[in-house]
Design an enzyme around this catalytic site. Structure first.
Site, PDB file in Angstrom:
ATOM      1  N   ARG A 172      23.386 136.542 136.377  1.00 21.42           N
ATOM      2  CA  ARG A 172      24.552 135.696 136.587  1.00 21.42           C
ATOM      3  C   ARG A 172      24.295 134.223 136.306  1.00 21.42           C
ATOM      4  O   ARG A 172      23.291 133.663 136.715  1.00 21.42           O
ATOM      5  CB  ARG A 172      25.012 135.860 138.042  1.00 21.42           C
ATOM      6  CG  ARG A 172      26.220 135.059 138.397  1.00 21.42           C
ATOM      7  CD  ARG A 172      26.744 135.498 139.764  1.00 21.42           C
ATOM      8  NE  ARG A 172      27.908 134.738 140.115  1.00 21.42           N
ATOM      9  CZ  ARG A 172      27.968 133.899 141.140  1.00 21.42           C
ATOM     10  NH1 ARG A 172      26.943 133.735 141.922  1.00 21.42           N
ATOM     11  NH2 ARG A 172      29.058 133.227 141.371  1.00 21.42           N
ATOM     12  N   SER A 187      26.023 131.060 137.540  1.00 24.42           N
ATOM     13  CA  SER A 187      26.927 130.738 138.651  1.00 24.42           C
ATOM     14  C   SER A 187      27.880 129.614 138.278  1.00 24.42           C
ATOM     15  O   SER A 187      27.454 128.512 137.966  1.00 24.42           O
ATOM     16  CB  SER A 187      26.118 130.329 139.881  1.00 24.42           C
ATOM     17  OG  SER A 187      25.274 131.371 140.281  1.00 24.42           O
ATOM     18  N   CYS A 213      26.735 135.385 132.021  1.00 24.27           N
ATOM     19  CA  CYS A 213      26.521 136.577 132.843  1.00 24.27           C
ATOM     20  C   CYS A 213      26.363 137.830 131.997  1.00 24.27           C
ATOM     21  O   CYS A 213      26.665 137.857 130.819  1.00 24.27           O
ATOM     22  CB  CYS A 213      27.633 136.806 133.854  1.00 24.27           C
ATOM     23  SG  CYS A 213      27.915 135.445 134.962  1.00 24.27           S
TER      24      CYS A 213
END
Length: 153
Positions: free
Chosen positions: A49, A51, A2
């Site tokens: 991002r 995840s 991220c």
């Protein structure tokens, strides 16, 4: 991995600049991107991002129901489940990002007394008209900034 980024600038084209900033951190998180632009206050924020936790619930930016708190976050809050049980059992929060927003709403910056993790956080508080940039105590998730004609992080 991220990444989060942002700019405060009175002259630049914020939309173009924030998309460029996001492009420069895209390699840090190819799963998702998020943006927030406040033209009136000349603020633009973004994230990229990877995840891992709360795949859907962790999408960013996280914006409070009253739309006055905007949160971007990189990292992991290790004790977010315990914090949820302790303070927010009625909300059924599923991600550390959701938990961070609720913690800030409840405690303000005193939320730091409760967090255990590695993180860089950007909170834009429209009520206070301030942006808070926060990193974990040991700098595991570093936070860099530039402050000359523009403020960029």
């Amino acid at each position: 991995m991220c990444g989060i980024a942002g700019i405060i600038d009175t002259k630049k084209n914020l939309r173009k600049t924030i998309f460029s900033l996001n492009s420069s951190i895209k390699h840090r998180g190819p799963d998702d991107s998020g943006y927030f632009i406040d033209i009136q206050n000349r603020i633009a924020l973004t994230m990229s991002r990877l995840s891992i936790i709360g795949l859907k619930e962790g999408r960013q930016p996280k914006i409070s129901k009253n739309e006055k708190i905007i949160l971007f976050f990189n990292g992991e809050i290790f004790n977010y489940k315990n914090l949820n049980k302790l303070f927010f059992n009625q909300y059924n929060l599923k991600s550390d990002t959701d938990t961070l927003l609720k913690m800030y709403e409840k405690f303000g910056l005193n939320m730091m007394n409760y967090l255990n993790g590695m993180f860089s956080i950007c909170i834009y508080d429209k009520i206070l008209n301030k942006i808070f940039l926060i990193r974990d105590r040991f700098g595991i998730k570093p936070l860099y900034y530039y402050n000359k004609k523009s403020f960029i992080f």
